[in-house]
Write an enzyme that holds these catalytic residues in place. Sequence first.
Site, PDB file in Angstrom:
ATOM      1  CG  ASP A  78       2.476 -14.341  -5.094  1.00  0.00           C
ATOM      2  OD1 ASP A  78       2.553 -13.830  -6.216  1.00  0.00           O
ATOM      3  OD2 ASP A  78       1.529 -14.133  -4.314  1.00  0.00           O
ATOM      4  CD  GLU A 138       4.312 -11.980  -1.163  1.00  0.00           C
ATOM      5  OE1 GLU A 138       3.692 -10.996  -1.605  1.00  0.00           O
ATOM      6  OE2 GLU A 138       3.890 -12.689  -0.228  1.00  0.00           O
ATOM      7  CD  GLU A 175      -0.186 -12.641  -7.452  1.00  0.00           C
ATOM      8  OE1 GLU A 175      -1.210 -12.033  -7.802  1.00  0.00           O
ATOM      9  OE2 GLU A 175       0.492 -12.321  -6.457  1.00  0.00           O
TER      10      GLU A 175
END
Length: 307
Positions: A121, A123, A119
């Site tokens: 990310d 955010e 993953e």
Amino acid sequence: MEMKAMPILVWVGGVIMAAACCCPILLSEAAAAEGQSSKSSFEDSFDIMWSEDHFKTSEDGQIWYLSLDNETGCGFQTKQRYRFGWFSMKLKLVGGDSAGVVTAYYMCSENGAGPERDEVDIEFLGNRSGEPYLIQTNVYKNGTGGREMRHMLWFDPTEDFHSYSFLWNDLQLLFFVDRVPIRVYKNNGKANNFFPNEKPMYLFSSIWNADDWATRGGLEKTDWKRSPFVSSYKDFSVDGCQWEDPYPACVSTTTQHWWDQYEAWHLSDSQKADFAWVLRNLVVYDYCKDTQRYPHIPDECSLTPWD
């Protein structure tokens, strides 16, 4: 190569602003990819993951809205998986008091938070009115993350759309904001437990409540009287190796594409200048420097971003 003037930071209404424009040399191929994709509809590229009633589009279908209320948020994902390439989207974040609200923009090898997932990310951590937004990035390999960095932004991301992009190949993973590299994550060219280069990934975005940790470590809670909270999207673009089982042909020919050639394996001179400015001015947290959390420096932290 001509060097571009770097921004001078000033505070305006509690937000870091750039007094001079930060103008890195654009990747012409990436710009071309974004231009070609600007008219694609949501249905061409994405599926709704949950709460379809919290998803809307503009009348012409070119702007997409995800909303969060005290019942649920919403999210979408690409129909296709990719292994390496250029991935970009323009976002406008929740304005006003968004404490506790997280807008996530990320790539993942699975539809859920599986124990063996890879993953990548981005955010966006909501804030109280007048305080700067924080952007948190993280990288997972085989289910192990804990590689967070946090940055401030040099603009108010709630006032207009800005582009957020990944450049991913076997040598490095770059995180861009408006073509400015804010994070450089290198591979060491060996089998390792930190660089995600084996599993194809979907691209996702979602909006959700995270007031147990997102704003001041969970001290600031979501004010549901201000809901619904809405994040906006447009101009998704991808130029990458689309996955087909068992292996797509492009897996063995990625170096024929601009995103896996020499210029994409290293920062350019202007990108190095931009990245150095980011490191000096905008980094709030870097796990590589958190010796209390990591008494032994993680292997990837010893890799230089400048080569």
